[in-house]
Design a protein around this motif. Structure first.
Motif, mmCIF file in Angstrom:
data_model
loop_
_atom_site.group_PDB
_atom_site.id
_atom_site.type_symbol
_atom_site.label_atom_id
_atom_site.label_comp_id
_atom_site.label_asym_id
_atom_site.label_seq_id
_atom_site.Cartn_x
_atom_site.Cartn_y
_atom_site.Cartn_z
ATOM 1 N N UNK A 238 0.817 -1.216 0.000
ATOM 2 C CA UNK A 238 0.000 0.000 0.000
ATOM 3 C C UNK A 238 0.848 1.261 0.000
ATOM 4 N N UNK A 239 1.928 1.279 0.789
ATOM 5 C CA UNK A 239 2.813 2.446 0.833
ATOM 6 C C UNK A 239 3.418 2.698 -0.544
ATOM 7 N N UNK A 240 3.884 1.636 -1.188
ATOM 8 C CA UNK A 240 4.504 1.788 -2.505
ATOM 9 C C UNK A 240 3.506 2.313 -3.530
ATOM 10 N N UNK A 241 2.279 1.791 -3.508
ATOM 11 C CA UNK A 241 1.279 2.228 -4.490
ATOM 12 C C UNK A 241 0.806 3.655 -4.222
ATOM 13 N N UNK A 242 0.694 4.045 -2.961
ATOM 14 C CA UNK A 242 0.317 5.433 -2.651
ATOM 15 C C UNK A 242 1.391 6.393 -3.156
ATOM 16 N N UNK A 243 2.647 6.041 -2.938
ATOM 17 C CA UNK A 243 3.735 6.883 -3.452
ATOM 18 C C UNK A 243 3.669 6.985 -4.967
ATOM 19 N N UNK A 244 3.354 5.875 -5.608
ATOM 20 C CA UNK A 244 3.302 5.853 -7.066
ATOM 21 C C UNK A 244 2.207 6.767 -7.598
ATOM 22 N N UNK A 245 0.984 6.669 -7.052
ATOM 23 C CA UNK A 245 -0.118 7.462 -7.622
ATOM 24 C C UNK A 245 0.033 8.953 -7.298
ATOM 25 N N UNK A 253 -3.883 3.248 -13.177
ATOM 26 C CA UNK A 253 -4.470 1.990 -13.651
ATOM 27 C C UNK A 253 -3.495 0.833 -13.437
ATOM 28 N N UNK A 254 -2.205 1.064 -13.684
ATOM 29 C CA UNK A 254 -1.204 0.017 -13.436
ATOM 30 C C UNK A 254 -1.141 -0.309 -11.944
ATOM 31 N N UNK A 255 -1.242 0.731 -11.117
ATOM 32 C CA UNK A 255 -1.236 0.516 -9.667
ATOM 33 C C UNK A 255 -2.434 -0.326 -9.247
ATOM 34 N N UNK A 256 -3.581 -0.031 -9.838
ATOM 35 C CA UNK A 256 -4.801 -0.787 -9.519
ATOM 36 C C UNK A 256 -4.654 -2.250 -9.933
ATOM 37 N N UNK A 257 -4.018 -2.490 -11.076
ATOM 38 C CA UNK A 257 -3.795 -3.871 -11.541
ATOM 39 C C UNK A 257 -2.954 -4.660 -10.544
ATOM 40 N N UNK A 258 -2.011 -3.955 -9.856
ATOM 41 C CA UNK A 258 -1.197 -4.628 -8.844
ATOM 42 C C UNK A 258 -2.021 -4.876 -7.586
ATOM 43 N N UNK A 259 -2.856 -3.914 -7.221
ATOM 44 C CA UNK A 259 -3.587 -3.978 -5.948
ATOM 45 C C UNK A 259 -4.675 -5.044 -5.935
ATOM 46 N N UNK A 267 -5.559 -3.655 4.859
ATOM 47 C CA UNK A 267 -4.621 -2.748 4.200
ATOM 48 C C UNK A 267 -4.616 -2.949 2.682
ATOM 49 N N UNK A 268 -4.825 -4.181 2.263
ATOM 50 C CA UNK A 268 -4.870 -4.462 0.833
ATOM 51 C C UNK A 268 -6.113 -3.841 0.207
ATOM 52 N N UNK A 269 -7.255 -3.940 0.917
ATOM 53 C CA UNK A 269 -8.468 -3.302 0.412
ATOM 54 C C UNK A 269 -8.309 -1.791 0.343
ATOM 55 N N UNK A 270 -7.671 -1.220 1.372
ATOM 56 C CA UNK A 270 -7.493 0.228 1.395
ATOM 57 C C UNK A 270 -6.618 0.684 0.225
ATOM 58 N N UNK A 271 -5.570 -0.056 -0.075
ATOM 59 C CA UNK A 271 -4.710 0.277 -1.213
ATOM 60 C C UNK A 271 -5.497 0.192 -2.515
ATOM 61 N N UNK A 272 -6.363 -0.823 -2.636
ATOM 62 C CA UNK A 272 -7.175 -0.976 -3.847
ATOM 63 C C UNK A 272 -8.147 0.183 -4.000
ATOM 64 N N UNK A 273 -8.726 0.639 -2.883
ATOM 65 C CA UNK A 273 -9.653 1.783 -2.918
ATOM 66 C C UNK A 273 -8.930 3.022 -3.433
ATOM 67 N N UNK A 274 -7.772 3.325 -2.868
ATOM 68 C CA UNK A 274 -7.039 4.534 -3.263
ATOM 69 C C UNK A 274 -6.621 4.480 -4.727
ATOM 70 N N UNK A 275 -6.204 3.302 -5.201
ATOM 71 C CA UNK A 275 -5.810 3.172 -6.606
ATOM 72 C C UNK A 275 -7.011 3.323 -7.529
ATOM 73 N N UNK A 276 -8.159 2.768 -7.130
ATOM 74 C CA UNK A 276 -9.367 2.870 -7.951
ATOM 75 C C UNK A 276 -9.837 4.324 -8.035
ATOM 76 N N UNK A 277 -9.767 5.047 -6.918
ATOM 77 C CA UNK A 277 -10.147 6.470 -6.925
ATOM 78 C C UNK A 277 -9.219 7.251 -7.851
#
Length: 295
Positions: A238-245, A253-259, A267-277
């Protein structure tokens, strides 16, 4: 003379005479045949044959067998780099010549097992002929025997053009880019390597090292996220994907594909939510938000 030579091996030197006569009258294929036969029977004749092969290269530059003769003479003398240059030129003249060059390289390999150039050319020729898997294996052997990354680079990139899913080619290119501190390229190749079994642990340290050197490396962030997900570390993912977006919102979209799929960890759901938004995917954002509250 031809009959005499056939029945009297001690008179092999006469092949030089026959070859020279054939060369003078313009019968270059027959001249080459005589010189090749001499070399096979008497490798010590390599200097004389090389001299004539060089003359033939000027007289008959378009004759493929001249290049093969140059290879044979240089190989007999032990000047392997020059032999390989000649054989590469020979192989470039056609498919049949490439197949013949591969056979010659396999024979040469038996005599020169510590010469990485043999395996590099062998790998190149396999790849050019469409046998990417065998070609990359040959290049991997060359690397293990001390070949410089720069000597392997173009052949490995050619392999990926033919087969982008070849993990071994990605692995070697990733190692090369990492060693040369070309971190975005290294991370890109390593992301493909993470899909291979048993590779995650060794790559995790490299992903962290790349980010310590350059925290704004999107490829390294994606690599770290993929590795963390594979190692069941949703917080780190989640930390890595938040930094990325935040760094590169266009890659949401690439971040969401990973999440996704997020699994069962909050924490995995939360990362997916942030990437989808960030990706503008409201439907999935609500779906993963619901999962977050029920996980």
């Amino acid at each position: 003379l031809h009959g005499l030579i056939s029945f009297q091996p001690r008179l092999r030197g006469l092949r030089l005479v026959v070859g020279d006569l054939c060369q003078k009258i313009g019968d270059f294929p027959r001249a080459i045949e005589e010189y090749q036969a001499l070399l096979k029977g008497d490798p010590a004749a390599a200097p004389q044959v090389l001299e004539r092969a060089q003359a033939l290269a000027k007289s008959a530059p378009k004759e493929p067998l001249t290049k093969l003769l140059l290879f044979m003479a240089h190989a007999a003398q032990g000047t392997i780099p020059k032999a390989l240059d000649a054989l590469a030129s020979y192989a470039a003249t056609g498919q049949a010549e490439r197949a013949d060059a591969i056979r010659n390289l396999l024979d040469l390999r038996e005599k020169h097992k510590t010469e990485p150039g043999v395996m590099i050319l062998l790998g190149r020729l396999y790849i050019e002929g469409g046998d990417v898997e065998r070609g990359v294996r040959a290049l991997g052997t060359a690397k293990e025997e001390g070949a410089e990354f720069g000597a392997l680079d173009s052949a490995l990139r050619a392999a990926l053009e033919k087969d982008p899913r070849n993990i071994r080619a990605r692995e070697i290119l990733g190692e090369a880019a990492f060693a040369q501190k070309r971190y975005p390229e290294a991370a890109l190749h390593m992301r493909h390597v993470t899909r291979a079994e048993g590779k995650r642990f060794t790559l995790l340290g490299k992903a962290v090292a790349m980010l310590e050197s350059d925290a704004a490396n999107p490829e390294a962030l994606l690599l770290l996220a993929e590795l963390a997900k594979g190692e069941s570390q949703p917080g780190r993912m989640g930390v890595a994907l938040r930094c990325l977006i935040r760094l590169a919102p266009e890659r949401a979209k690439e971040a969401l594909d990973v999440a996704v799929p997020p699994g069962k960890h909050p924490q995995a759901y939360l990362a997916a939510v942030e990437c989808a938004v960030a990706a503008g995917d409201a439907r999935h954002a609500l779906q993963y938000l619901s999962g977050y509250f029920t996980s």
